[in-house]
Design an enzyme around this catalytic site. Structure first.
Site, PDB file in Angstrom:
ATOM      1  N   LYS A  78       0.845  -1.194   0.000  1.00  0.00           N
ATOM      2  CA  LYS A  78       0.000   0.000   0.000  1.00  0.00           C
ATOM      3  C   LYS A  78       0.880   1.244   0.000  1.00  0.00           C
ATOM      4  CE  LYS A  78      -3.896   1.948   2.645  1.00  0.00           C
ATOM      5  NZ  LYS A  78      -4.810   1.700   3.795  1.00  0.00           N
ATOM      6  N   SER A 152      -9.503   1.628   3.006  1.00  0.00           N
ATOM      7  CA  SER A 152      -8.705   2.440   2.112  1.00  0.00           C
ATOM      8  C   SER A 152      -7.669   1.636   1.324  1.00  0.00           C
ATOM      9  CB  SER A 152      -7.974   3.531   2.919  1.00  0.00           C
ATOM     10  OG  SER A 152      -7.110   2.961   3.900  1.00  0.00           O
ATOM     11  N   SER A 176      -9.831  -0.713   7.204  1.00  0.00           N
ATOM     12  CA  SER A 176      -9.273  -0.659   5.852  1.00  0.00           C
ATOM     13  C   SER A 176      -8.593  -1.935   5.403  1.00  0.00           C
ATOM     14  CB  SER A 176      -8.269   0.497   5.756  1.00  0.00           C
ATOM     15  OG  SER A 176      -8.913   1.730   5.940  1.00  0.00           O
TER      16      SER A 176
END
Length: 599
Positions: A78, A152, A176
């Site tokens: 990420k 996210s 997330s």
């Protein structure tokens, strides 16, 4: 031919048979990334040339297949987690910087042989649960491009679910690392806060942030987590593991009462939850209706209380100079911090502590919780039309976990009639990370939903999570069996679990044993010696696994009793004294890993 989903056991089998090499895999993954239809998954993909070169370098340094725990395993990161040489953007181009060192977790995974495939898209500054809040585009559900991927950690989930990586790193502050798993038929591992280092992570809410993992199976997720975890003194919120056991029989699992069910009219997702409750009981657990109210009220504190001000604290200097660089929804959330005072912060802490007491009372009646991961999902079009309200619904059953310090594993729950997946999450007390694994894996296998986008894929038997064994024996390891090092797989293959990091008492010396392959140290006790103490790990094995492991240890190493700095006396590796004659003493480095880093 590569399978669609690149689970760990399948890759290991292909490598062991000689049918695949890491270089072959790197080329195949590069092909998939270049051909993939969703351009929003990666913000910075690793180039074909660099990925192939990294695979070639791995083979040159470690030519034996599977000689490292994650030998040749591709993973995505990420883009709020640092990877040396790749920009970190947090999905905000004006914020971007190029780190020169890896985040601690990334470094551990690379040392274990894993290959970074790229930096993945996210809701900007990890603020959102839907995946649409990025100037780099909105990754989509792998089952229907009209639907959100979840966020996210949007790109990280889609990368694994699409076969572009074997596992990926996400983050999880409010859900997330769990919501995208539910929306893409994956497992999401949300560790106990502090179990994985956050050094090298762009914070969202620094006191609550967790680095999380997406994987195809529970077994894969746990195996990677054990390599990635470990106490990090550079991270003020890092904590040594203190494993929490769960009952071996009669496990009491909290399930929602009718009054606390909220699916926003999504009867398909509600039916998936009911189906998992039934599977829970079929697996021998006891479903116990519990009072969700204190957990729901705790969840509301995260965005409707002073913790939202911590998001401003994370980016205050950047926001002061670049307010227009923010996504509109993210900016509205961050700037809502202005409504809270220091008094509000303390009142929030008081409220949380009172809720913690109520949650403890609920947990006195149950051992763990089984909750929907998200009560429903939405199309991208619907989310963009009502971004704050609909996003908020996704966190109804996730937002509380880090505020209360819990561990969680999100697993698939099946598919609605329209083919859209849903998920459930097992939530347990802090450091029940391993203890949750067996039930999570049992439920996942009972459902047999495939892996990621491949609904027909069978979950590999090799990744099955064994039930916890009473009478686990702790073992101190000091050298090549440390997490991420060459022989750690020998422990992992026996089902051993990392119980935590520790240091020896001061009267131990460490030597680099000559002529060993892979390189190994020798640990000797020297009563009266006042050294620094040596960094070690404590692993737990079943009695049978302990016997098999110790029987295979070659001379001059053996198992004796090791005194730790905290006073514990634990079985562990020691070395025969004659073997260190003429060997280099490396005690000054404070441990084998530090010595290797300096070599």
């Amino acid at each position: 031919m590569l399978p669609t989903i690149l689970d760990l056991s399948t890759l290991r089998d292909l490598y062991a048979s000689g049918r695949l090499t890491p270089v072959d895999l790197a080329k195949a993954v590069a092909d998939r990334m270049e051909a993939f239809a969703d351009p929003a998954v990666f913000i910075t993909p690793v180039s074909r040339a660099d990925l192939v070169a990294a695979a070639g370098d791995l083979v040159a340094r470690h030519p034996e297949p599977n000689s490292l725990p994650l030998w040749g395993v591709p993973f995505a990161v990420k883009d709020n987690i640092d990877v040396a040489g790749l920009p970190t953007t947090a999905a905000c181009p004006a914020f971007a910087y190029r780190p020169t060192t890896d985040a601690t977790v990334v470094a551990r995974l690379k040392a274990a042989g894993a290959l970074v495939t790229g930096k993945t898209n996210l809701d900007q500054f990890a603020t959102g649960l839907n995946g649409t809040r990025s100037p780099y585009g909105a990754p989509r559900s792998v089952f229907d491009a009209a639907y959100v991927s979840g966020g996210s950690s949007s790109g990280s989930a889609v990368a694994v679910a699409s076969g572009l990586a074997s596992f990926s790193l996400g983050t999880d502050t409010a859900g997330s690392g769990r919501v995208p798993a539910a929306f893409n038929n994956l497992v999401g591992i949300k560790p106990t806060p502090g179990l994985l280092s956050t050094t090298g992570l762009v914070p969202a809410c620094r006191s609550l942030d967790c680095i999380s993992l997406f994987a195809a199976t529970v077994g894969d997720g746990l195996a990677v987590r054990r390599i990635a975890e470990g106490f990090d003194p550079a991270d003020a919120y890092s904590r040594p593991a203190a494993p929490h056991a769960l009952p071996a029989a009669g496990l009491r699992v909290g399930v929602l009462t009718p009054a606390e069910r909220e699916f926003h009219g999504d009867r398909g997702t509600e039916a998936l939850y009911d189906g998992m409750v039934a599977r829970l009981e079929a697996a021998g657990a006891v479903a116990v209706p519990f009072d969700y109210a204190p957990f729901r009220e705790t969840a509301e504190l995260l965005y409707q209380g002073p913790w939202v001000a911590e998001r401003m604290a994370a980016v205050a200097a950047f926001h002061a100079d670049h307010p227009d660089a923010f996504d509109p929804s993210v900016r509205a959330i961050v700037e809502s911090a202005r409504a809270y005072s220091a008094v509000d912060a303390f009142e929030g802490l008081y409220a949380l502590q009172a809720l913690r007491r109520r949650a403890e009372a609920a947990f006195a009646q149950v051992d763990i919780l089984l909750l929907p991961t998200a009560p429903t999902t939405y199309t991208v079009e619907a989310m963009l039309a009502d971004p704050l309200r609909l996003n908020g619904r996704f966190g109804h059953y996730t937002n509380f976990a880090n505020l209360l310090g819990y561990a969680a594993i999100a697993i698939p729950a099946g598919f609605r009639p329209d083919g859209i997946p849903g998920g459930v999450t097992l939530v347990g007390p802090g450091f029940s990370d391993d203890a949750l694994g067996h039930l999570a894996d049992t439920l996942h296998r009972a459902l047999a939903p495939g892996m990621g986008v491949d609904r027909a894929a069978a979950l590999p038997e090799a990744s099955r999570v064994a039930p916890p064994v009473p009478g686990t024996i702790p073992l101190v390891v000091v050298g090549a069996h440390l997490s991420g090092l060459a022989l750690n797989h020998q422990l992992v293959d026996l089902g051993a679990t990392l119980m935590g990091e520790a240091r020896t008492a001061p009267d131990y010396r460490l030597y680099a044993l000559p002529g060993t392959r892979p390189a190994k140290p020798g640990l000797l006790r020297d009563p009266g010696f006042a050294g620094p103490g040596l960094a070690v790990e404590v692993w737990g094995l079943s009695p049978d696994a302990f016997g098999r492991f110790t029987a295979a240890i070659p001379a001059p190493l053996g198992i004796g009793k090791v005194v730790l700095a905290d006073g514990r006396i634990v079985s562990g590796f020691l070395c025969e004294a004659h073997a260190v004659e003429g060997a280099e003493e490396i005690t000054r480095f404070g441990g084998w890993r530090a010595y290797l880093a300096a070599a």
